[in-house]
Design a protein around this motif. Structure first.
Motif, mmCIF file in Angstrom:
data_model
loop_
_atom_site.group_PDB
_atom_site.id
_atom_site.type_symbol
_atom_site.label_atom_id
_atom_site.label_comp_id
_atom_site.label_asym_id
_atom_site.label_seq_id
_atom_site.Cartn_x
_atom_site.Cartn_y
_atom_site.Cartn_z
ATOM 1 N N THR A 155 38.480 51.438 24.801
ATOM 2 C CA THR A 155 39.058 52.773 25.006
ATOM 3 C C THR A 155 39.092 53.200 26.474
ATOM 4 O OG1 THR A 155 36.891 53.727 24.496
ATOM 5 C CG2 THR A 155 38.504 53.666 22.705
ATOM 6 N N SER A 156 38.432 52.472 27.340
ATOM 7 C CA SER A 156 38.491 52.814 28.771
ATOM 8 C C SER A 156 38.319 51.530 29.583
ATOM 9 C CB SER A 156 37.413 53.837 29.135
ATOM 10 O OG SER A 156 36.140 53.353 28.765
ATOM 11 N N ILE A 157 39.351 50.696 29.536
ATOM 12 C CA ILE A 157 39.298 49.399 30.210
ATOM 13 C C ILE A 157 39.522 49.588 31.706
ATOM 14 C CG2 ILE A 157 40.438 47.141 30.400
ATOM 15 C CD1 ILE A 157 41.015 47.342 27.382
ATOM 16 N N LYS A 158 38.626 49.081 32.496
ATOM 17 C CA LYS A 158 38.693 49.257 33.947
ATOM 18 C C LYS A 158 39.238 47.979 34.600
ATOM 19 C CE LYS A 158 36.494 53.183 33.462
ATOM 20 N NZ LYS A 158 37.280 54.425 33.406
ATOM 21 N N ARG A 159 40.464 47.660 34.324
ATOM 22 C CA ARG A 159 41.091 46.474 34.915
ATOM 23 C C ARG A 159 42.496 46.838 35.381
ATOM 24 N NH1 ARG A 159 39.313 40.819 32.163
ATOM 25 N NH2 ARG A 159 37.848 41.549 30.589
ATOM 26 N N GLN A 160 42.916 46.188 36.451
ATOM 27 C CA GLN A 160 44.266 46.364 36.974
ATOM 28 C C GLN A 160 45.180 45.316 36.340
ATOM 29 O OE1 GLN A 160 45.286 48.883 39.099
ATOM 30 N NE2 GLN A 160 43.208 49.631 38.664
ATOM 31 N N ALA A 161 46.413 45.719 36.046
ATOM 32 C CA ALA A 161 47.363 44.797 35.426
ATOM 33 C C ALA A 161 48.690 44.819 36.158
ATOM 34 C CB ALA A 161 47.569 45.173 33.962
ATOM 35 N N ASN A 162 49.419 43.688 36.084
ATOM 36 C CA ASN A 162 50.758 43.617 36.681
ATOM 37 C C ASN A 162 51.721 44.562 35.953
ATOM 38 O OD1 ASN A 162 50.209 40.156 36.287
ATOM 39 N ND2 ASN A 162 49.831 41.245 38.191
ATOM 40 N N GLN A 163 51.466 44.761 34.676
ATOM 41 C CA GLN A 163 52.396 45.485 33.826
ATOM 42 C C GLN A 163 51.592 46.410 32.913
ATOM 43 O OE1 GLN A 163 54.789 42.701 31.654
ATOM 44 N NE2 GLN A 163 56.422 44.144 31.275
ATOM 45 N N GLN A 164 52.111 47.609 32.701
ATOM 46 C CA GLN A 164 51.422 48.540 31.818
ATOM 47 C C GLN A 164 52.394 49.038 30.753
ATOM 48 O OE1 GLN A 164 48.372 50.894 33.627
ATOM 49 N NE2 GLN A 164 48.800 52.686 32.338
ATOM 50 N N ILE A 165 51.927 49.123 29.514
ATOM 51 C CA ILE A 165 52.748 49.619 28.410
ATOM 52 C C ILE A 165 52.031 50.800 27.781
ATOM 53 C CG2 ILE A 165 53.752 49.098 26.154
ATOM 54 C CD1 ILE A 165 53.807 46.143 26.959
ATOM 55 N N ASP A 166 52.721 51.943 27.730
ATOM 56 C CA ASP A 166 52.185 53.127 27.077
ATOM 57 C C ASP A 166 52.638 53.104 25.618
ATOM 58 O OD1 ASP A 166 51.486 55.623 26.136
ATOM 59 O OD2 ASP A 166 52.375 56.740 27.814
#
Length: 387
Positions: free
Chosen positions: A36-47
């Motif tokens: 519920t609160s992932i602290k990682r950076q991603a190339n792509q984000q989907i809401d």
């Protein structure tokens, strides 16, 4: 650099329960973290916009779609199926053959053996051999002239042609050599599914003892239930060792018959399938199935004598139908659309949203319409028209 996706703001359905405002982190085709609160950076984000996030659908029984059929025995046919299935939320499938001349079946198997899934496509997991080892009394749309009793030698030749990719076989256990053939399939780790069968309930029980684990398209082309002889339908419902496929288009089976199956088998032993043929996704008209002419309307596909010839159902609509009619929970949807099929096929890394599994994911809005499909960590479909 590794390709990463962070899926946020979802109603994430996991084996342990539902995570509101849940998140899923994907890296190199695998689920790395669910929380519920992932602290990682991603190339792509989907809401996910609050929508349901489920394991991608697994269709164990599909003959074709968008003009393509497994029996076409061409790379183009399987590519077409793999391309279009993510639109309905399907991330993997068994390419399903049908009763035909041995040479035609062999050609389809060789073609499947050579097929390789591309990124973003639904993964072809292997082959479901439906026929010719079925009952001529329950042929349905299976061409009767090619039906034959279970033949271990012929199967071995076909499995060689398929390079070991036959994962499931539909057969009639009451036919000559049926029980010994089931024992052979079970010993080889292949799903033995009872279908197109005129079996008695005693024969269904014997088949389960021999190693059968499934019933093909419950109710359809099975000896009917009678209170003095419950038949194959009674066996499929009552024998606990058997999971049951259901075509939930409410044409192949009345909604109350599907409800009966859900109540008796439970969410752990029911598997949604489409049994779709090549006209799925196309306009009504004249098509074919196994060399037989098929008339397709807005709702169904039938031979000239009125026999149902597969369906034009999508997994998305199968899910909508069972949710709206039976009121089944998102947790149970995940089981009947993915988890149970994965378990039957021994796919340890599919069928549930947990860290370490393949990133096969479908996002649906609150009306159960597919918004995104992720196949092996690559977006295979987006509702905005891009795919």
């Amino acid at each position: 650099m590794a390709h990463t996706i962070l899926l946020t703001n979802g109603t994430v359905v996991t084996p342990e329960g539902i995570l509101e405002k849940g998140e899923v982190f994907i890296e190199d085709g695998m689920i790395q973290e669910v929380g519920t609160s992932i602290k990682r950076q991603a190339n792509q984000q989907i809401d996910a916009q609050g929508g349901y996030v489920l394991p991608g659908f697994i269709d164990m029984h599909i003959h074709g779609a968008s003009g393509a059929d497994v029996m076409d025995a061409t790379e183009e046919a399987l590519q077409t199926m793999a391309d279009v299935l993510p639109k309905e939320g399907t991330t993997s499938f068994l390419a399903t053959s049908m009763t035909q001349a041995p040479g035609a079946i062999e050609a389809a198997l060789k073609n499947a053996a050579a097929f390789t899934t591309k990124p973003g496509q639904a993964q072809m997991l292997g082959v479901h051999l439906e026929g010719p080892f079925v009952s001529p009394k329950r042929a349905g749309a299976q061409p009767i002239e090619y039906i034959c009793p279970p033949d271990a030698e012929q199967f071995d030749a076909w499995q060689k042609a398929a390079e070991g990719k036959i994962r499931m076989v539909t057969l009639a256990p009451e036919e000559e050599n049926g029980m010994s053939f089931i024992r052979k399939l079970a010993a080889e780790g292949i799903v033995a599914s009872m279908g197109h069968t005129n079996a008695t309930i005693a024969q269904m029980e014997e088949a389960a003892e021999a190693g059968a684990v499934q019933a093909t398209h419950l109710y359809n082309q099975m000896s009917p239930f009678h209170h003095r002889e419950p038949g194959a339908i009674g066996g499929a419902l009552l024998v606990d060792e058997l999971c049951a496929e259901v075509i939930a288009d409410f044409i192949h089976s009345h909604p109350k018959a599907v409800e009966l199956a859900y109540r008796v088998k439970g969410a752990d032993r029911l598997i949604l399938i489409t049994d779709a043929m090549r006209a799925k996704g196309l306009e009504p008209g004249e098509y074919d199935l196994g060399g037989q002419p098929v008339h397709v309307t807005e709702t169904d596909a039938r031979l000239s004598d009125g026999t149902l010839a597969g369906s034009i159902l999508t997994m998305e609509h199968a899910v909508k139908n069972v949710v709206r009619t039976l009121g089944i929970s998102p947790l149970d949807v995940a089981k009947v659309s993915s988890g149970n099929a994965a378990r039957q096929l021994g796919l340890a890394k599919k069928g549930s949203l947990i860290a370490g599994n393949d990133a096969d994911i479908v996002i649906l809005d609150k009306e159960w319409t597919v918004m995104h499909t992720i196949c092996g960590g690559v977006i295979g479909y987006e509702h905005n028209g891009k795919s």
